[in-house]
Scaffold this motif. Structure first.
Motif, short mmCIF file in Angstrom:
data_model
loop_
_atom_site.label_atom_id
_atom_site.label_comp_id
_atom_site.label_asym_id
_atom_site.label_seq_id
_atom_site.Cartn_x
_atom_site.Cartn_y
_atom_site.Cartn_z
N VAL A 1 33.66 32.36 53.70
CA VAL A 1 33.76 33.60 54.47
C VAL A 1 32.74 34.60 53.92
O VAL A 1 32.09 34.34 52.89
N GLU A 2 32.60 35.74 54.59
CA GLU A 2 31.63 36.75 54.15
C GLU A 2 32.03 37.31 52.78
O GLU A 2 33.16 37.73 52.57
N GLN A 3 31.07 37.34 51.88
CA GLN A 3 31.26 37.97 50.57
C GLN A 3 30.37 39.21 50.53
O GLN A 3 29.16 39.11 50.44
N TYR A 4 31.03 40.34 50.61
CA TYR A 4 30.33 41.62 50.72
C TYR A 4 29.58 41.94 49.42
O TYR A 4 30.14 41.85 48.33
N GLN A 5 28.33 42.30 49.57
CA GLN A 5 27.52 42.70 48.43
C GLN A 5 27.62 44.22 48.25
O GLN A 5 27.18 44.98 49.11
N ILE A 6 28.22 44.63 47.15
CA ILE A 6 28.42 46.05 46.90
C ILE A 6 27.06 46.73 46.70
O ILE A 6 26.24 46.26 45.91
N PRO A 7 26.80 47.82 47.43
CA PRO A 7 25.51 48.52 47.33
C PRO A 7 25.21 48.98 45.89
O PRO A 7 26.12 49.35 45.14
N THR B 1 32.22 52.33 52.95
CA THR B 1 30.88 51.96 53.40
C THR B 1 30.94 50.81 54.40
O THR B 1 30.23 50.81 55.41
N TYR B 2 31.79 49.84 54.12
CA TYR B 2 31.93 48.68 55.00
C TYR B 2 32.44 49.11 56.38
O TYR B 2 31.90 48.70 57.42
N LEU B 3 33.48 49.93 56.40
CA LEU B 3 34.07 50.36 57.67
C LEU B 3 33.10 51.22 58.48
O LEU B 3 33.04 51.13 59.71
N ALA B 4 32.35 52.07 57.77
CA ALA B 4 31.40 52.95 58.47
C ALA B 4 30.30 52.17 59.17
O ALA B 4 29.70 52.66 60.14
#
Length: 555
Positions: A340-346, A371-374
């Motif tokens: 699944v998608e693994q979000y890369q933290i900015p 940040t993800y929701l925006a």
């Protein structure tokens, strides 16, 4: 320097191989196992002189057993090689047993294999360094200085036979005399063998690789291929967004929501959460609990090998139509989020919340969620499952798991050498980490409250608990059969937005009725899929919390 060592070495009188083996047996059997012998002394049914006689017999059995093994395996050409290896392994395992009360088991070997440099750094302390110098490097240096006499093969074999036979007779005789006592103690306390260094590490490692080590290149087994949404998102209706927070090392007894005397949940207590107070974990370590809770297998039937190459909860939700995203502030998802998608933290968030070593406070998850929701387009009506993996209360550096604003309890243990802190200081540091988790969870709920694009749900549960000196144990990872409740009794709570509650009022009522029921991580897989309106035949309805209400209705 080399010439000094050589001169010192030349001045030391050579010893025979049998003497070398015997001295090594004394060091490994007696010096490194003080905690084990203290445990035996506490468990012996005797008092006075008889208790000391039994303790002496135990010491002699361990030393004689090691001496017997060395007489069989060690010869002049390999004696020092084996000694270096055993002193290295035994010295370090003895530190964790003697200083932290850790039982060396296959689960602990698994933890070690799956740890990262950041977690290893948390274990380093002045106490650890001093122990390494005294109980690892010093004996290794002594071995390097010792010279072993050259003897004829016949003389060497004769000595081995005599000392080996003597050791065997001593072990056999003492076990015969105290058989009932040894049998009773070790039958009731099977974990004791995990306290004897260095055999504990060797035995646990062999067991891990024989039974638990992930096999490579195994084909992926598809699971829940029939998964589908029971009801599709209507054109004008808000899609569901479930936020699942996997906590780290939080124990239920330290949550004031569960009756703990110190107010560790000042923010959550003001929110309309459903708190479940009788929940148990699948394991006592992240490497077990996280794959287990997402696997669809109950704890009693959990198969690590199968879980390592079979689809799980996140794959099934994704197949049914959910956008699944994993956001990590720990040491990874242990294979559960691989597909699944693994979000890369900015990077700007890392600069804000992380220190130079890479440790990040959990508020980075709050900002990451924002940040993800925006970034989600307004036209996107895809239902979503977002998993956040906390750093939580990961030890032993509890003092690093909270910010200054969330450290109400003083004095605190501001070191990772926790065994040197007072009971009050240690608990204060751990409890401060729970207060910070309370703030993080509350902040996440506030983010969901402020989101108008979805009907939002929130589910938090810890992966396992933690020992903070109870029964002489620290940290976690004890074998489940003998693990104290501090390591297995975990916090779990839920929250739902007004929109979710309005559309699914029966769900909320059903869940709230189970807040004092005995539950476990076994309930996560079927219950979460049910909350997400995902139907699949692989979901065990007996562990589906929502199905319990349906069953009562039919009855």
């Amino acid at each position: 320097m080399l010439s000094i060592v050589t001169r010192v070495r030349d001045k030391i009188k050579p010893i025979s191989l049998s003497q070398f083996n015997f001295v090594l047996a004394i060091w490994l059997g007696l010096v490194l196992n003080i905690a084990f012998f203290q445990k035996i002394q506490n468990l012996t049914p005797y008092q006075g002189p008889k208790a000391y006689l039994f303790l002496t017999a135990t010491v002699l059995v361990i030393i004689a057993a090691y001496n017997l093994i060395f007489q069989l395996l060690q010869w002049t050409w390999n004696a020092k090689i084996f000694a270096y290896i055993l002193l290295f392994i035994g010295g370090f395992t003895a530190y964790f047993v003697n200083s932290l009360g850790v039982v060396i088991s296959p689960e602990q070997i698994q933890n070690m294999m799956q740890t990262d440099a950041r977690e290893v750094g948390d274990l380093l302390s002045l106490r650890f360094v001093l122990w390494t110098l005294a109980f690892v490097l010093f004996p290794i240096l002594c071995v390097s200085l010792i010279r072993i006499k050259r003897e004829t093969l016949a003389r060497k074999v004769t000595k081995k036979l005599l000392t080996g036979a003597g050791s065997l007779l001593l072990v056999g005789g003492l076990l015969f005399v105290f058989y009932v006592d040894f049998a009773a103690i070790f039958r009731e306390h099977r974990d004791l063998k995990g306290m004897i260094s260095p055999q504990n590490a060797i035995s646990a490692t062999l067991s891990y690789y024989r039974k638990s080590a992930p096999k490579k290149n195994l084909p992926l087994i598809h699971y829940g291929e029939d998964a589908h949404l029971v009801q599709q998102v209507k054109e004008n209706a808000k899609p569901k967004l479930m936020l699942l927070v996997v906590g780290e090392t939080a124990r239920a007894e330290s949550f004031s929501l569960n009756g703990y005397g110190k107010n560790t949940n000042p923010e959550l207590s003001k929110l309309n959460v459903i708190n479940f107070n009788q929940v148990s974990s699948c394991g006592t370590a992240t490497a077990v609990s996280v794959p287990c809770m997402f696997s669809g297998m109950p704890r009693k039937d959990y198969d690590e090998q199968l879980a390592s190459h079979r689809e799980g909860l996140l794959d099934i939700a994704q197949r049914a139509g959910y956008k699944v995203t994993w956001i990590d502030n720990n040491s990874g998802c242990k294979g559960t989020c691989n597909r699944v998608e693994q979000y890369q933290i900015p990077q700007q968030l890392k600069d804000k919340w992380c220190d130079k070593s890479g440790d990040c406070h959990d508020e980075i998850l709050v900002d990451s969620l924002k940040t993800y929701l925006a970034a989600i387009p307004e036209s996107d009506k895809t239902p979503r499952l977002i998993v956040l993996h906390q750093m939580g209360s990961h030890g032993p550096a509890y003092y690093q798991r909270s910010t200054t604003a969330f450290q109400p309890f003083k004095p605190s243990c501001d070191t990772n050498a926790i065994q040197g802190c007072s009971r009050t200081e240690l608990l204060n540091s751990y409890d401060n980490s729970i207060v910070y988790t309370d703030h993080v969870l509350s902040s996440l709920i506030q983010v969901l409250k402020g989101n108008s694009a979805y009907q939002t749900g929130f589910w938090y549960l810890s992966d396992h608990g933690e020992s903070t000196g109870e029964h002489g144990l620290y940290l976690h990872g004890s074998p489940y059969a003998i693990a104290p409740t501090q390591q297995t009794h975990i916090p779990m709570l839920m929250w739902f937005s007004p929109e979710w509650a309005e559309q699914n009022s029966a769900q909320i009522t059903c869940l709230a009725a189970q807040k004092s029921k005995e539950l476990s991580q076994d309930n996560l897989f079927p219950s979460l899929l049910s909350l997400l309106d995902v139907k699949t035949q692989v979901a065990d309805e007996q562990n589906n919390m929502l199905q319990q209400c349906e069953t009562k209705k039919k009855a």
